[in-house]
Design a protein around this motif. Structure first.
Motif, mmCIF file in Angstrom:
data_model
loop_
_atom_site.group_PDB
_atom_site.id
_atom_site.type_symbol
_atom_site.label_atom_id
_atom_site.label_comp_id
_atom_site.label_asym_id
_atom_site.label_seq_id
_atom_site.Cartn_x
_atom_site.Cartn_y
_atom_site.Cartn_z
ATOM 1 N N GLN A 58 0.485 -1.167 -0.157
ATOM 2 C CA GLN A 58 -0.005 0.073 0.022
ATOM 3 C C GLN A 58 0.953 1.326 0.147
ATOM 4 O OE1 GLN A 58 -3.304 -0.166 -0.277
ATOM 5 N NE2 GLN A 58 -2.986 2.100 -0.733
ATOM 6 N N ARG A 59 2.181 1.345 1.118
ATOM 7 C CA ARG A 59 2.794 2.149 0.725
ATOM 8 C C ARG A 59 3.565 2.641 -0.546
ATOM 9 N NH1 ARG A 59 3.540 0.633 6.201
ATOM 10 N NH2 ARG A 59 5.441 -0.342 5.861
ATOM 11 N N SER A 60 3.836 2.024 -1.642
ATOM 12 C CA SER A 60 4.489 1.672 -2.851
ATOM 13 C C SER A 60 3.351 2.601 -3.579
ATOM 14 C CB SER A 60 4.146 0.474 -3.457
ATOM 15 O OG SER A 60 3.494 0.005 -3.463
ATOM 16 N N GLY A 61 2.541 2.859 -2.968
ATOM 17 C CA GLY A 61 1.474 3.832 -4.148
ATOM 18 C C GLY A 61 1.742 3.791 -5.294
ATOM 19 N N LEU A 62 1.700 2.201 -5.660
ATOM 20 C CA LEU A 62 1.583 2.156 -6.908
ATOM 21 C C LEU A 62 -0.331 0.875 -7.392
ATOM 22 C CD1 LEU A 62 5.314 0.240 -7.729
ATOM 23 C CD2 LEU A 62 4.137 2.703 -8.496
ATOM 24 N N PHE A 63 -0.963 1.335 -6.004
ATOM 25 C CA PHE A 63 -2.042 0.269 -6.556
ATOM 26 C C PHE A 63 -3.025 1.053 -5.668
ATOM 27 C CE2 PHE A 63 1.952 -2.495 -6.161
ATOM 28 C CZ PHE A 63 1.363 -3.330 -7.065
ATOM 29 N N GLU A 64 -4.229 0.956 -5.805
ATOM 30 C CA GLU A 64 -5.206 1.537 -5.852
ATOM 31 C C GLU A 64 -5.906 0.425 -4.516
ATOM 32 O OE1 GLU A 64 -9.988 3.544 -7.103
ATOM 33 O OE2 GLU A 64 -8.460 3.020 -8.278
ATOM 34 N N THR A 65 -5.721 -0.552 -4.109
ATOM 35 C CA THR A 65 -6.613 -2.394 -3.307
ATOM 36 C C THR A 65 -5.387 -2.486 -3.687
ATOM 37 O OG1 THR A 65 -8.189 -2.728 -5.319
ATOM 38 C CG2 THR A 65 -8.536 -0.897 -4.038
ATOM 39 N N VAL A 66 -4.982 -2.921 -2.854
ATOM 40 C CA VAL A 66 -4.380 -4.705 -2.731
ATOM 41 C C VAL A 66 -5.521 -5.365 -1.871
ATOM 42 C CG1 VAL A 66 -2.380 -5.326 -1.158
ATOM 43 C CG2 VAL A 66 -2.585 -3.299 -2.241
ATOM 44 N N ASP A 67 -5.285 -7.328 -2.350
ATOM 45 C CA ASP A 67 -6.584 -7.766 -1.511
ATOM 46 C C ASP A 67 -4.995 -9.251 -1.343
ATOM 47 O OD1 ASP A 67 -8.454 -8.971 -0.533
ATOM 48 O OD2 ASP A 67 -9.189 -9.618 -2.257
ATOM 49 N N VAL A 68 -4.837 -9.773 -0.111
ATOM 50 C CA VAL A 68 -3.670 -10.437 0.082
ATOM 51 C C VAL A 68 -4.700 -11.633 0.698
ATOM 52 C CG1 VAL A 68 -1.841 -11.318 1.249
ATOM 53 C CG2 VAL A 68 -1.406 -9.289 0.162
#
Length: 779
Positions: free
Chosen positions: A88-98
């Motif tokens: 999330q902190r990378s600033g590359l993704f709007e949503t992240v689901d693991v």
């Protein structure tokens, strides 16, 4: 087309689904009626593979580098959460689901879109070219809501500095195909927030009106839509505090303090009230002035004689600095190095005086190792270096280094100029560092002026003050009006032969359609000159002039005295001009003196032969707590013909700039027998001008002041009043006098002056002017 707010996109929804940790065992035993629960342990998830879904531009390897989870290891719920946070902190993704699914770890991401283009809308006062470089959001970069919000804050701060604190900036995105968006910053500029009122609390010696003229901030007035100095700028208030302190210190208020400076926003948020709370203290004067020294080679009495500081004068730090400079300069003239003058101030509160003792001591034995200059991309090093009177190997004098720094800043070639010292290669060596930042030195100006004598005049001016980085000045000007044209080209080398010697060259071409009679004039000339200082406030200019002055298109009805001058004549003349000016360089903040005296000796190598002498004595001072300015001037000229009669191009004519209340050439010798009673000019003139300007009680932000004046003078004397026909000429010394009232209006489009006058003494044939207007501006 769907438009979504950037703030909404900033709200991230992160889903992490984990299998709840099962109890590794639950043993319930009843021993003596007591239940025992075995401890629970957090479950770990073995990872045999990692599957990545949803990425389009970003490589799997990049995502794995943020996860930091490898195949074959076991991950706890805390480690999975840390992995999500890193993605999330990378600033590359709007949503992240693991999501762990059995032994597989499924990572589903939704990438931020790419910025297709960045636009700014709604801006009128500030241009796109000025705003776009401020943004970190760029075309073809990944869109980041946090970056967009930061860019919006930067734009809002830019408008805040321009005085528009009500401006709002809203970032919005417009979705495009292929996961792209257009980023638009919508700006509502609002109105300029002006300074509605500036007030002072605690001031007794000087009025609010006088102090408002000291500071840079100005109140909004009649021309509030044009004037920029009435726009509120927070940094300007801090500078105003220093200006107030300098103002009071130069007038002997050594205890002066600015206790507070409070800007208050109006309820409507469209203006500021600024209040300066000050403590003036008492005005101190100079008490006893003594000079002492324990050095055997120093005669204290000799140094005391060069001091300009006298008992009873209003105390001023500038006067102290001036005296120290004089004493240290005397020591250098005597070959005494490392001599320092230390002022020791003794305060006498009962008498409200400051006793000053100048102690002449031996300073540390330190030498200048070298002078390093940085930041001058265009300006040559020697232009900066010649501002130092100190060179490598000379004894180090801190006062001289400070003076050199002021001279560098006064050049006007640099926006900033910092001069600092540091230890050199040894304890007795000092390195002087000069760090400058260059600024523009060329300008192209267009102007218009109006005078009742000259009519409307339009001008084009070009000047480059640092030509090729050599510190030279190149200028060109072209003025044209209804009755005249003037073209000139000038060049100035300020340090000829590496000395404080200014070399100038000027060429000109002028044509006029005389307003005084029906004839035209033409003049073309070349004039080299040198100028150098001869004293602290005095300069001497030597020049040579060769020119051809022609009188053309002479109407047969004009005076025979003018007709005999028709044709061209050459002038070859050597001259000098001495000037002494303390208006800006003197130590009196309330007044100054200007003296000019010059002569031209024509006939060098042939041509017309005459001696022309001109002079000006001017003095001004401020009274009534510096509210009223008094000014007195005496101007004179004499033209002595060595051969033949003087030509009309050599003689003096008085216009409204020299003697108010009369038309141009409206008084003086005149051929009353000619058809138009042509003005002839005179070989001599003298004018005395007395005037005062004062406030009219109007708000000073209007820039309107009043004035009264009294002028007396005359122009007279001809070599021969007998023309080729009957003439009636009175060329005797007949004094004229005029009184009048002026309205002075200092506007952004130029200074306006309205003169209302009445001639008290005049001749019957004089041509009076009761109203005069002058205006001048550049844009």
């Amino acid at each position: 087309m769907k438009i979504a707010s950037a703030t909404q996109h900033a709200r991230q929804f992160i889903q992490i689904q984990c299998v709840r940790a099962a109890l590794s065992g639950l043993a319930i035993a009843a021993v003596g009626g007591v239940m025992t629960v075995a401890p629970a342990y957090a479950q770990t998830f073995p990872i045999s593979s990692v599957e990545i879904e949803g990425n389009q531009r970003i490589e799997d390897a990049t995502i794995l580098s943020y996860l930091r989870l490898e195949r074959g290891q076991s991950a706890s719920a805390a480690q999975l959460n840390d992995a999500v946070q890193r993605l999330q902190r990378s600033g590359l993704f709007e949503t992240v689901d693991v999501v762990p699914v059995g032994n597989r770890l499924v990572v589903t991401v939704k990438e931020y879109p790419t910025i297709n283009r960045v636009n700014i809308e709604g801006n009128k006062r500030l241009k796109d070219a000025d705003l776009l470089p401020l943004l970190n959001s760029k075309s073809r970069r990944v869109y980041s809501p946090a970056t967009a919000e930061a860019d919006a804050a930067l734009l809002a701060e830019g408008y805040n500095q321009a005085g528009r604190i009500a401006a709002t900036v809203t970032p919005r995105i417009i979705p495009r195909s292929n996961n792209r968006v257009d980023l638009v910053f919508e700006i509502s500029e609002g109105d300029v927030v002006e300074v509605e009122r500036i007030s002072f609390i605690g001031n007794r010696a000087y009025s609010d009106r006088r102090l408002r003229r000291v500071i840079e901030s100005k109140q909004a007035g009649l021309l509030r839509s044009i004037i920029q100095s009435d726009t509120f700028v927070g940094d300007r208030v801090a500078f105003d505090r220093q200006l107030l302190r300098d103002f009071y210190l130069s007038r002997g208020y050594v205890d002066f303090q600015v206790l507070s400076s409070t800007p208050e926003l109006t309820r409507e948020r469209d203006g500021y009230f600024i209040s300066f709370k000050v403590r003036e203290g008492q005005q101190f004067k100079v008490g006893q002035v003594t000079t002492t020294s324990d050095l055997p080679e120093i005669d204290a009495a000799e140094y005391q004689r060069v001091a300009r500081l006298k008992p009873g004068q209003v105390y001023s730090p500038a006067k102290i600095e001036n005296t120290i400079t004089r004493m240290e300069r005397l020591a250098l003239q005597k070959g005494l190095n490392f001599i320092r003058v230390e002022p020791r101030i003794t305060r006498n509160d009962a008498a409200v005086t400051l006793d000053v003792e100048f102690a002449i001591i031996r300073g540390p034995r330190v030498f200048v190792e070298r002078i390093d200059i940085e930041g001058n991309a265009t300006t040559l090093d020697r232009v900066v270096r010649r501002q130092f009177k100190t060179v490598e190997g000379d004894p180090f004098n801190p006062r001289e280094i400070r003076d050199a720094a002021e001279r560098i800043r006064a050049l006007g070639y640099f926006s900033t100029a910092d001069v600092n010292t540091r230890q050199g290669s040894g304890p007795e060596q000092v390195v002087v560092d000069v760090d400058v930042e260059e600024t523009t030195t060329g300008s192209l100006g267009f102007g218009v002026s109006y005078g009742a004598d000259t009519g409307a005049t339009f001008s084009v001016n070009f000047i480059e003050r640092n030509f090729l980085g050599r510190g030279q000045t190149l200028s060109f000007s072209f003025d044209t009006g209804s009755d005249n044209q003037n073209t000139s080209i000038g060049f100035i080398e300020p340090a000829f032969l590496g000395r404080d010697l200014s070399l100038g060259v000027n060429t000109y071409y002028r044509t006029t359609d005389s307003q005084y009679a029906d004839y035209d004039t033409q003049a073309v000339g070349f004039e080299p000159s040198v100028e150098f200082p001869v004293s602290e406030n005095g300069r001497l200019r030597l020049n040579y002039r060769i020119s051809k002055d022609s009188i053309k298109n002479v109407d047969p009805t004009v005076s025979p005295i003018i007709q005999r001058d028709e044709g061209g004549a050459y002038t070859s003349a050597l001259g000098y001009l001495y000037s002494y000016d303390t208006r800006r360089t003197g130590l009196n903040p309330n007044g100054g003196v200007l003296l000019r005296f010059g002569q031209q000796f024509a006939g060098i190598g042939g041509g017309l032969q005459f001696i022309q002498t001109t002079g000006l004595v001017s003095a001004e001072t401020k009274v009534a707590r510096e509210e009223v300015t008094l000014r007195a001037q005496l101007e004179f000229g004499a033209n002595t013909r060595l051969e033949g009669n003087s030509r009309i191009t050599e003689r003096f004519f008085l216009n409204s700039n020299k003697l108010r209340g009369f038309d141009g050439a409206g008084m003086g010798p005149r051929d009353l027998a000619s058809t138009n009673q042509d003005a002839l000019g005179g070989n001599f003139f003298a004018v005395a001008r007395l005037e005062a300007d004062f406030p009219l009680g109007l708000p000073e932000e209007y820039g309107i002041r009043g004035g009264v004046f009294f002028d007396v003078g005359s122009v007279w004397g001809l070599d021969d009043v007998n023309g080729a026909g009957g003439t009636i000429v009175d060329d005797s010394l007949n004094l004229r006098s005029v009184i009048g009232f002026s309205v002075l209006w200092d506007t952004q489009i130029g200074p306006l002056r309205f003169n209302f006058s009445k001639a008290l003494v005049k001749e019957d044939y004089d041509r009076e002017r009761t109203f005069d207007l002058t205006v001048s501006t550049k844009f």
